[in-house]
Write an enzyme that holds these catalytic residues in place. Structure first.
Site, PDB file in Angstrom:
ATOM      1  N   ARG A   1       1.046  -1.174  -0.214  1.00  0.00           N
ATOM      2  CA  ARG A   1      -0.044  -0.250  -0.111  1.00  0.00           C
ATOM      3  C   ARG A   1       0.995   1.333   0.044  1.00  0.00           C
ATOM      4  O   ARG A   1       2.175   1.233   0.245  1.00  0.00           O
ATOM      5  CB  ARG A   1      -0.831   0.133   1.115  1.00  0.00           C
ATOM      6  CG  ARG A   1      -0.265   0.304   2.591  1.00  0.00           C
ATOM      7  CD  ARG A   1      -1.202   0.240   3.762  1.00  0.00           C
ATOM      8  NE  ARG A   1      -2.130   1.491   3.608  1.00  0.00           N
ATOM      9  CZ  ARG A   1      -1.797   2.445   4.221  1.00  0.00           C
ATOM     10  NH1 ARG A   1      -0.557   2.975   4.972  1.00  0.00           N
ATOM     11  NH2 ARG A   1      -2.635   3.498   4.099  1.00  0.00           N
TER      12      ARG A   1
ATOM     13  N   ASN B   1       1.567   5.281   1.613  1.00  0.00           N
ATOM     14  CA  ASN B   1       1.322   6.173   2.533  1.00  0.00           C
ATOM     15  C   ASN B   1       2.307   7.537   2.002  1.00  0.00           C
ATOM     16  O   ASN B   1       2.889   7.211   1.299  1.00  0.00           O
ATOM     17  CB  ASN B   1       1.625   5.793   3.935  1.00  0.00           C
ATOM     18  CG  ASN B   1       1.027   6.860   5.021  1.00  0.00           C
ATOM     19  OD1 ASN B   1       0.148   7.390   4.532  1.00  0.00           O
ATOM     20  ND2 ASN B   1       1.471   6.520   6.254  1.00  0.00           N
TER      21      ASN B   1
ATOM     22  N   TYR C   1      -2.187  16.324  10.686  1.00  0.00           N
ATOM     23  CA  TYR C   1      -1.470  15.073  11.025  1.00  0.00           C
ATOM     24  C   TYR C   1      -0.203  14.741  10.395  1.00  0.00           C
ATOM     25  O   TYR C   1       0.795  14.444  10.896  1.00  0.00           O
ATOM     26  CB  TYR C   1      -2.474  13.778  10.979  1.00  0.00           C
ATOM     27  CG  TYR C   1      -1.819  12.512  11.114  1.00  0.00           C
ATOM     28  CD1 TYR C   1      -1.331  11.999  12.407  1.00  0.00           C
ATOM     29  CD2 TYR C   1      -1.778  11.670  10.083  1.00  0.00           C
ATOM     30  CE1 TYR C   1      -0.773  10.819  12.403  1.00  0.00           C
ATOM     31  CE2 TYR C   1      -1.329  10.487  10.100  1.00  0.00           C
ATOM     32  CZ  TYR C   1      -0.666  10.069  11.288  1.00  0.00           C
ATOM     33  OH  TYR C   1      -0.114   8.612  11.362  1.00  0.00           O
ATOM     34  N   LYS C   2      -0.120  15.179   9.073  1.00  0.00           N
ATOM     35  CA  LYS C   2       0.837  14.968   8.115  1.00  0.00           C
ATOM     36  C   LYS C   2       1.960  16.081   8.231  1.00  0.00           C
ATOM     37  O   LYS C   2       2.982  16.036   7.613  1.00  0.00           O
ATOM     38  CB  LYS C   2       0.387  14.935   6.738  1.00  0.00           C
ATOM     39  CG  LYS C   2      -0.368  13.448   6.630  1.00  0.00           C
ATOM     40  CD  LYS C   2      -0.827  13.170   5.056  1.00  0.00           C
ATOM     41  CE  LYS C   2      -1.505  11.746   4.870  1.00  0.00           C
ATOM     42  NZ  LYS C   2      -0.574  10.611   5.062  1.00  0.00           N
TER      43      LYS C   2
END
Length: 358
Positions: free
Chosen positions: A234, A236, A327-328
């Site tokens: 995946r 991110n 958050y990032k």
């Protein structure tokens, strides 16, 4: 017991990799071909999701061509990893019951690299007597498989010092997964020393919006069914100012202030999209799960050389929910990012898919 290193090759004279590249100080990191970058958005918007697919070989010449991607940054990344571990040995930890899982992942990585990159890596086996040759790093090592006394480090740390990306090993018990081993020298603002020994929901607790949607409950259910020989992957992503691999909480005083250095004049060079190509493997002897978190960096200047990516990145950053941008870690610079990227978005529709030529 002898732990001889036989430096049969000199990295200073090895072709195929950058030898003058750094991820700190003067930041000489660059991508020869930005189109090889694993751009993480297959549409014009983004929401946190499981987004798991089979981890199978992909297009030739891309980061997906082989099970493990060894690219032009290999020597520089391993040099940076050694520096981090010298400063903070706790960036690599393995609880005692995870030694067998360490041997599992050592075998996985050595087999994959020897198979897919025979010009750089070799593995010879005579029963449990193994010989491993890593030409880029100048390593020629003979050891006994499953006998940690024949290696200069434990099996997990030994192979991690030669492997790009951060890795964690999850032990399965009590109906969940526990992070009981790992290495973290290129992480996006999380701490292995803090997370070691936590279970799946505990170490994912800081992620906003995903818990109320049940994303992690579904992800855990899926991962507990993961089979040996059927890895998955995946994406991110986040943002990083300067091509800095080590953005750990422990070193925040060194890199946190870099966020204030971005201006309209330097954002294209300094602002980097940070992508994690995450892959997961069920290990054969220990039944643990290995989680590979491979970090890639590309500056905004490099990304907009692919028009489709420039348009799409503008739309994703512009429309991302505020909680996720916070958050990032780029909520402070988001207005500047949006403004700068807007000049590369002509409003044209973009085709679906990740690749530059989709």
């Amino acid at each position: 017991m002898s732990l001889d290193y036989k430096f049969a090759f000199s990295p200073d004279h090895f072709d195929g990799f950058f030898r003058d590249e750094t991820f700190r100080g003067d930041f000489t990191y660059r991508n020869t071909d930005p189109r090889r970058f694993p751009f993480p958005f297959d549409r014009d918007d983004y929401m946190y999701a499981v987004n798991i697919e089979p981890h199978v070989p992909g297009r030739k010449g891309t980061a997906f061509e082989h099970l493990l991607d060894v690219d032009e940054h290999y020597i520089a990344e391993m040099t940076d990893r050694a520096k981090v571990l010298a400063e903070d040995p706790l960036r690599c930890q393995s609880l005692p019951h995870m030694e067998l899982a360490g041997w599992d992942v050592l075998e996985l990585i050595m087999e994959a690299k020897a198979r897919d990159y025979p010009q750089w890596f070799s593995l010879e086996r005579d029963g449990n007597r193994w010989r491993w040759i890593n030409r880029p790093l100048g390593i020629d090592e003979s050891f006994t498989f499953l006998d940690a006394s024949t290696l200069p480090y434990g099996p997990f740390e030994y192979i991690m010092r030669q492997t790009q990306g951060d890795w964690t090993l999850q032990d399965e018990r009590e109906g969940t997964l526990w992070m009981d081993a790992g290495i973290a020298t290129s992480q996006a603002d999380w701490s292995l020393d803090f997370d070691i020994g936590m279970n799946f929901h505990e170490w994912h607790a800081p992620v906003p919006m995903a818990h109320e949607k049940g994303i992690f409950d579904r992800a855990l259910k899926f991962l507990l069914k993961l089979q040996h020989g059927a890895p998955v992957r995946r994406f991110n992503w986040t943002m990083t100012v300067n091509p800095l691999l080590d953005t750990a909480p422990e070193t925040y005083p060194k890199w946190g202030t870099m966020k204030t250095s971005v201006t309209p004049e330097n954002i294209g060079r300094k602002q980097h999209l940070r992508v994690e190509l995450q892959s997961l493997y069920r290990l054969p002897r220990s039944n643990a799960i290995a989680f590979d978190i491979r970090c890639y960096l590309a500056s905004f200047d490099e990304i907009v050389t692919v028009p489709k990516w420039g348009r799409r990145l503008h739309r994703v950053v512009r429309d991302l929910p505020e909680e996720l941008a916070t958050y990032k870690g780029f909520i402070r610079n988001r207005p500047l990012m949006v403004e700068w990227l807007s000049q590369y978005d002509d409003g044209a529709p973009t085709s679906s898919g990740w690749f530059a030529d989709d």
